[in-house]
Scaffold this active site. Structure first.
Site, PDB file in Angstrom:
ATOM      1  N   GLY A  36       0.824  -1.203   0.000  1.00 61.56           N
ATOM      2  CA  GLY A  36       0.000   0.000   0.000  1.00 61.56           C
ATOM      3  C   GLY A  36       0.854   1.248   0.000  1.00 61.56           C
ATOM      4  CG  ASP A  37       0.359   3.876   2.203  1.00 65.71           C
ATOM      5  OD1 ASP A  37      -0.730   4.437   2.030  1.00 65.71           O
ATOM      6  OD2 ASP A  37       0.607   3.159   3.186  1.00 65.71           O
ATOM      7  N   GLY A  92       1.564   5.071  -4.187  1.00 69.27           N
ATOM      8  CA  GLY A  92       1.302   6.228  -5.051  1.00 69.27           C
ATOM      9  C   GLY A  92       0.477   5.834  -6.263  1.00 69.27           C
ATOM     10  CE  LYS A  93      -3.410   1.488  -4.425  1.00 67.28           C
ATOM     11  NZ  LYS A  93      -2.573   1.334  -3.237  1.00 67.28           N
ATOM     12  N   GLY A 136      -7.195   5.608   1.134  1.00 71.28           N
ATOM     13  CA  GLY A 136      -7.257   7.066   1.039  1.00 71.28           C
ATOM     14  C   GLY A 136      -6.353   7.543  -0.066  1.00 71.28           C
ATOM     15  CG  HIS A 137      -6.798   7.992  -4.006  1.00 72.77           C
ATOM     16  ND1 HIS A 137      -7.714   6.993  -3.890  1.00 72.77           N
ATOM     17  CD2 HIS A 137      -7.143   8.705  -5.097  1.00 72.77           C
ATOM     18  CE1 HIS A 137      -8.595   7.090  -4.855  1.00 72.77           C
ATOM     19  NE2 HIS A 137      -8.287   8.128  -5.612  1.00 72.77           N
ATOM     20  CB  THR A 138      -4.552  13.432  -2.387  1.00 75.03           C
ATOM     21  OG1 THR A 138      -4.400  13.006  -1.044  1.00 75.03           O
ATOM     22  CG2 THR A 138      -4.839  14.906  -2.421  1.00 75.03           C
ATOM     23  NE  ARG A 142     -22.753 -17.765   4.389  1.00 75.48           N
ATOM     24  CZ  ARG A 142     -22.544 -19.050   4.639  1.00 75.48           C
ATOM     25  NH1 ARG A 142     -23.194 -19.944   3.949  1.00 75.48           N
ATOM     26  NH2 ARG A 142     -21.696 -19.434   5.557  1.00 75.48           N
ATOM     27  CD  GLN A 171      -7.286  -1.482   1.213  1.00 72.41           C
ATOM     28  OE1 GLN A 171      -8.080  -2.153   0.573  1.00 72.41           O
ATOM     29  NE2 GLN A 171      -7.610  -0.314   1.692  1.00 72.41           N
ATOM     30  CG  HIS A 185       9.191   7.558  -3.557  1.00 67.46           C
ATOM     31  ND1 HIS A 185       9.442   8.676  -2.817  1.00 67.46           N
ATOM     32  CD2 HIS A 185       7.907   7.205  -3.296  1.00 67.46           C
ATOM     33  CE1 HIS A 185       8.360   8.993  -2.123  1.00 67.46           C
ATOM     34  NE2 HIS A 185       7.411   8.109  -2.404  1.00 67.46           N
ATOM     35  CG  ASP A 191      12.420  11.727  -6.370  1.00 70.33           C
ATOM     36  OD1 ASP A 191      11.788  10.653  -6.302  1.00 70.33           O
ATOM     37  OD2 ASP A 191      12.021  12.781  -5.830  1.00 70.33           O
TER      38      ASP A 191
HETATM   39  P1  IMP Z   1      -7.696  -3.000   7.812  1.00 75.78           P
HETATM   40  O1  IMP Z   1      -7.796  -2.967   6.326  1.00 75.78           O
HETATM   41  O2  IMP Z   1      -8.164  -1.714   8.451  1.00 75.78           O
HETATM   42  O3  IMP Z   1      -8.343  -4.209   8.414  1.00 75.78           O
HETATM   43  O4  IMP Z   1      -6.138  -3.105   8.209  1.00 75.78           O
HETATM   44  C1  IMP Z   1      -5.357  -4.270   7.934  1.00 75.78           C
HETATM   45  C2  IMP Z   1      -3.927  -3.895   7.555  1.00 75.78           C
HETATM   46  O5  IMP Z   1      -3.931  -3.275   6.271  1.00 75.78           O
HETATM   47  C3  IMP Z   1      -3.265  -2.895   8.502  1.00 75.78           C
HETATM   48  O6  IMP Z   1      -1.881  -3.203   8.573  1.00 75.78           O
HETATM   49  C4  IMP Z   1      -3.468  -1.562   7.788  1.00 75.78           C
HETATM   50  O7  IMP Z   1      -2.508  -0.604   8.179  1.00 75.78           O
HETATM   51  C5  IMP Z   1      -3.295  -2.010   6.347  1.00 75.78           C
HETATM   52  N1  IMP Z   1      -3.987  -1.128   5.380  1.00 75.78           N
HETATM   53  C6  IMP Z   1      -5.311  -1.058   5.131  1.00 75.78           C
HETATM   54  N2  IMP Z   1      -5.574  -0.163   4.179  1.00 75.78           N
HETATM   55  C7  IMP Z   1      -4.395   0.346   3.780  1.00 75.78           C
HETATM   56  C8  IMP Z   1      -4.008   1.303   2.789  1.00 75.78           C
HETATM   57  O8  IMP Z   1      -4.833   1.867   2.047  1.00 75.78           O
HETATM   58  N3  IMP Z   1      -2.648   1.551   2.684  1.00 75.78           N
HETATM   59  C9  IMP Z   1      -1.731   0.906   3.455  1.00 75.78           C
HETATM   60  N4  IMP Z   1      -2.053   0.012   4.391  1.00 75.78           N
HETATM   61  C10 IMP Z   1      -3.375  -0.275   4.555  1.00 75.78           C
END
Ligand code: IMP
Length: 443
Positions: free
Chosen positions: A12-13, A15-16, A40-42, A143, A222, A329, A331
């Protein structure tokens, strides 16, 4: 035109958002298919920044149909706030450009409460986002979930009955029953009216778009390392984050997928717990964190950081049938004089000190120690792989070193294939900075 997917290859994170915003700008339909408000993204448009959790990035483009598909778990309150705050800033959102699948499940306040309860009960907490994601998906699998279709079509008494049935087995964990059903009745009356214009059978809309050869993008949330099946279980999220998983969650079969764009960083980062063979808990990791601004966007939590793990990356590329990779990244990593790349693991399966050298990702990733290839770095200041006449000799050498680095990675991801024309996986673009325009397309 076909369907393009944009997915994360690490934890995750990556930069998609940057690449999916570019792809979404010309799309007819953009789909969010997995996860919930944990993502979350901007998006930046005309200098304005919009922070999104549940809405696809295309929402700021009223001519594009934005879809929240069946595989998403929808937090009614967070989505309501997200829609209203965008509307207050002049973004047009109506039932014409936002479609929510009637099959998508709903996240309720007690899902978030129980997310915390489960984390507190664990010997080794996962470090979830506490957004109720895992509990909502477990209700779906049990269910006893409640779907968007129920929210807009049932009368409120029926929803309360569904909630009571869903809550029954949870009572023991939640303590006293102080659920105020009258409050819920009022809320659901409001949500029923509010969401009615958006909720529909999005699968029919998506299938029509495919038949009419529209330009469709699925934005992954994710990443592969957090995938419920192929990630580092149990330190994962609760949905399928892979290319096939998000296509299925969007109601799209495998033969309709065109490009699969995988996004990675030139190093690795992760939030939360879980194995991380190339992690650097030292000054190298600190330097990556500072230069790459590796702090959680909502929480400010420092992210764990380490070298790029090519064994993992190849695993992710293959699992997802990735044909295009974007590295962000480019750079940041150039600030290091020497760079380590993990190209195999030493794997101690039985914990008896007998290590085997492997170049695949086993289930027990925590038993792997990385074997590194050390490469020259030091290309700070450059912003492209192109050599131009006006460059100094020193700058040209920097570009050559960066080229060698990315050429090696591309060859590795293609099992050492030297001939570029025969390579199935190509590096599509490099991110040279945080700005939306700091991206260089290579092919
Ligand atoms: P959950 O999705 O809230 O159940 O979290 C499970 C794991 O996924 C944790 O380690 C979170 O920090 C990670 N996680 C969930 N969503 C993201 C994301 O969008 N980016 C990075 N890590 C995430």
């Amino acid at each position: 035109m076909g369907v393009t997917e944009v997915i994360g290859l690490q934890w995750g994170d990556e930069g998609k958002g940057k690449i999916s915003n570019i792809k979404s700008a010309n799309a007819d339909v953009v789909i969010r298919a997995n996860g919930g408000a944990n993502a979350g993204h901007t998006v930046v448009k005309d200098g304005e920044k919009y922070a999104l959790h549940l809405l696809p990035s295309s929402i700021i483009n009223p001519n594009c149909v934005s879809v929240i598909a069946a595989g998403v778990v929808v937090d009614l309150e967070i989505l309501y706030n997200e829609i209203e705050s965008l509307r207050n800033r002049g973004v047009q959102i109506s039932g014409h450009n936002l479609k929510i699948s009637s099959r998508a499940h709903v996240v309720f306040p007690w899902h978030k409460e129980l997310d915390q309860v489960y984390e507190d009960m664990r010997d080794n907490p996962i470090g979830t986002t506490k957004r109720g994601i895992g509990i909502a998906y477990s209700d779906k699998a049990l269910r006893v979930g409640i779907r968007m279709g129920d929210i807009v079509s049932s009368d409120t008494n029926k929803i309360v009955d569904l909630i009571k049935a869903s809550l029954k087995p949870k009572r023991a964990l939640m303590g006293d029953d102080n659920t105020d059903f009258d409050k819920y009745r009022q809320k659901f009356n409001l949500y029923r009216k509010y969401y009615a214009e958006f909720v529909c059978d999005t699968e029919a809309i998506v299938q029509d778009a495919i038949r009419n050869k529209k330009n469709i993008v699925i934005e992954g949330a994710q990443a592969t390392g957090l995938d419920i099946d192929f990630g580092t279980y149990p330190d994962v999220t609760s949905s399928s984050c892979t290319a096939s998983g998000i296509a299925a969650a969007a109601g799209i079969g495998p033969r309709d997928i065109g490009d699969v764009i995988g996004v990675a960083k030139t190093y690795t980062s992760r939030v939360g717990e879980g194995p991380f063979p190339t992690e650097q808990i030292n000054e190298i990791g600190d330097k990556i964190r500072e230069l790459g601004h590796e702090y959680g966007t909502t929480t400010g939590r420092p992210r764990r950081t380490g070298w790029l793990d090519l064994v993992w990356l190849k695993y992710a590329v293959k699992l997802n049938s990735v044909n295009r990779v974007v590295f962000n990244h480019a750079d940041t990593i150039g600030a290091f004089d020497r760079i380590n790349l993990a190209t195999s693991y030493l794997y101690d399966l039985y914990g008896d000190g007998e290590e085997k050298r492997i170049d695949f990702v086993p289930e027990a990733l925590e038993k792997c120690n990385p074997v590194y290839l050390n490469m020259p770095g030091d290309w700070g200041g450059i912003k492209s792989l192109k050599i131009t006449e006006d460059m100094t000799e020193d700058e040209k050498k920097k570009v050559e070193r960066a080229k060698m680095f990315f050429e090696f990675i591309e060859s590795y991801l293609n099992d050492g294939e030297k001939n570029i024309r025969k390579r199935k996986v190509r590096i599509l673009a490099l991110g040279w900075g945080p700005g939306a325009n700091d991206i260089e397309f290579l092919i």
